[in-house]
Write an enzyme that holds these catalytic residues in place. Structure first.
Site, PDB file in Angstrom:
ATOM      1  CG  MET A  28      -2.042  -1.029   1.128  1.00  0.00           C
ATOM      2  SD  MET A  28      -2.999  -1.123   2.671  1.00  0.00           S
ATOM      3  CE  MET A  28      -4.658  -1.444   2.035  1.00  0.00           C
ATOM      4  CG  ASP A  29       4.776   3.369   2.185  1.00  0.00           C
ATOM      5  OD1 ASP A  29       4.284   4.508   2.113  1.00  0.00           O
ATOM      6  OD2 ASP A  29       5.985   3.175   2.408  1.00  0.00           O
ATOM      7  CD  GLU A  30       6.973   1.420  -4.307  1.00  0.00           C
ATOM      8  OE1 GLU A  30       7.470   1.914  -3.292  1.00  0.00           O
ATOM      9  OE2 GLU A  30       7.310   1.742  -5.450  1.00  0.00           O
TER      10      GLU A  30
ATOM     11  CB  SER B 148       5.479   5.631  -2.761  1.00  0.00           C
ATOM     12  OG  SER B 148       6.660   6.145  -3.321  1.00  0.00           O
TER      13      SER B 148
END
Lengths: 247, 247
Positions: A166-168, A171
Site C-alpha cells: 500500500m505504501d509503495e 508512493s
C-alpha cells in the site's frame, strides 16, 4: 538536514489542526514549487527506451485472475487514459538525472540496491505486482499477488507485506499526481487475510492536496469485491526533486 | 470461516465506541479463553532443543551499534528478566503442534514458506533484527538494521519495511503477552528516514487489553534516542491457537 526535513513532516502530521505553519515548511519558490505537470512527471518516469528490466510484466507465476485483470487494464491504456507503470529494481532507476533535496542525496556505489517491493527476484516467491495510473483522475490500481516468502500466518500474506505494498502504491501515485515524495502517515485497518498466491486489487485515490501534503485512500479487496482485505489512508509530503546538474 | 473471523476483527475495529458487541465475537469458553500464562507461551515459543536455524543471532553484517546493544540485552536476560526470542524461517516453526482456529489452518506442503521479515537470507542484504521480550513488563525491544534490499528513497529504508518490522514486533509481543494473533489496525507516523545499514531501536509496550484486543504502542528511534524514525500504535485481536490433536 535530513532530520530537519522530516521534522517538517512530523510537525505537519501532529499539528494539522493549526491554520498555517509556513515557518516550518522548506523554503520553496512559490512560482516554481510543484510546477511539474503530471504529464511531464509521467513522461520522465515511464522511459520509452531503456535497457532496464521491467518487473511489472506477466510471468508464469501469475494466477489467472491477475493475468486477466492485467490484460483488461492493458486494453484501457489504449482507450481510457490509463498508464502501465514500469517497475525497475531500484527507485534510483526511476529518478535518473534527479536528486533528493535537502542533502538527502547519497553517493552512488556498487551495492546491489533494490526497492523493497522488488527485493525478491525469484518469480512468484515474493512480490508480484503491477501498478496502473490514471493521470487525469489521479487514481491508481495495483494488482498484487503475494508469494510464499511474504507469509505471516501459515498460508496467508503478512500484514506488513500488504502495508508495504500500500505504501509503495501510494508512493508512486503521490509522486506522479503531485510530486509527493515522503510518507508522513499510514493508517491501516485489516479486515481479512490474503491467501498466498491469490490476487488482491488495491485501489488508490488522491482525495485532496493541501498545505504541501497529498491525502490518499486505498482499499484492498478480492477481484469480485466480495472480500475486503484492508483499508488504508495515507498522507505524503510534497517535495520537488532537483536536477542533478543544477547548482 | 476465514472471512467471518476477520469480519469480527473488522467490526471490532470499526465499532470500538459501542459498549459491547459480544454477538460478533468468536464463541470462546470464558473459563479457558486466554488462560495460557505468558510463561507457558514463552516456554512453547522458545524451544530449548531444536535443529531449526535461529536467524536472530549476530553475523558479520551487523553494525557496531547493533552488536553492542545486542550484548547489553543479552546480559539483561541473565539478570533483568528479558528473554531473547528465537526467529525461525516460518511462523509454522514457532507454533508447532498448534493450529489456527476457525478453519484457518492450511495443509502443509513442500513449498519454501518464509515469514516475510526473513524473506531474504543473504546476511546483511535484507532484514537483520532480533527481538527481546520482557514477560512481566509486557514490553519488547527490537534491534533492526535494514539492508540495501529494503530501500525506498536512495540510501534509506522503505517506509513499508519499517511498517512490516513494527507489525512483526507487535505480533510477537501480542502473542506472548496475551495470545494476540491478528493485526486489526496499524497507525504509523513517520518522522525521519532510516539510513540503510544503520540501527533502529523499536520499543513496544502493551498499553491495555480490553474486549479481546491488545492495544500497543511503538517508537522507533536511533540508539542515542536523538532521532525518532517513526511512532506507531497497533491493535491486535486475541484468538487462541488450538492443539493439533484436539477435536
Amino acid at each position: 538536514m535530513i532530520r530537519r526535513c522530516f521534522q517538517v513532516a512530523g510537525r505537519l502530521g501532529q499539528h494539522r489542526v493549526l491554520p498555517a505553519v509556513p515557518q516550518v515548511l522548506p523554503r520553496l519558490n512559490p512560482t516554481s514549487a510543484f510546477g511539474s505537470s503530471t504529464d511531464a512527471l509521467v513522461s520522465r518516469f515511464c522511459l520509452k527506451k531503456t535497457d532496464l528490466k521491467d518487473y511489472a510484466l506477466p510471468n508464469a507465476s501469475w494466477c489467472p485472475d491477475m493475468l486477466t485483470l492485467y490484460q483488461e487494464f492493458l486494453e484501457k491504456t489504449k482507450t481510457d487514459g490509463w498508464i502501465k507503470l514500469p517497475s525497475f529494481k531500484s527507485n534510483r532507476d526511476h529518478i535518473q538525472g534527479l536528486k533528493l533535496p535537502f542533502g538527502l542525496a547519497v553517493a552512488s556505489d556498487k551495492s546491489d540496491w533494490r526497492i523493497f517491493t522488488r527485493c525478491i527476484q525469484v518469480e512468484g516467491q515474493g512480490y508480484e505486482y503491477v501498478i496502473f495510473f490514471h493521470p487525469s483522475k489521479k487514481k491508481s490500481i495495483c494488482l498484487f499477488q503475494p508469494g510464499p516468502y511474504l507469509e505471516g500466518a501459515p498460508g496467508f500474506a503478512h500484514g506488513g507485506s500488504l502495508a508495504a505494498m500500500m505504501d509503495e502504491t501510494f508512493s508512486k501515485t503521490a509522486y506522479l499526481a503531485g510530486e509527493g515524495l515522503f510518507t508522513v502517515s499510514l493508517n491501516i485497518r485489516f479486515k481479512n487475510l490474503i491467501p498466498v498466491g491469490s490476487l488482491a486489487v488495491l485501489k488508490v485515490d488522491v482525495e485532496k492536496v493541501e498545505d504541501q501534503k497529498l491525502y490518499m485512500s486505498c482499499i484492498a479487496q478480492s477481484r469480485d469485491q466480495q472480500t475486503v482485505y484492508a483499508k488504508c489512508s495515507g498522507v505524503f509530503l510534497q517535495l520537488q526533486l532537483e536536477e542533478e546538474s543544477s547548482q
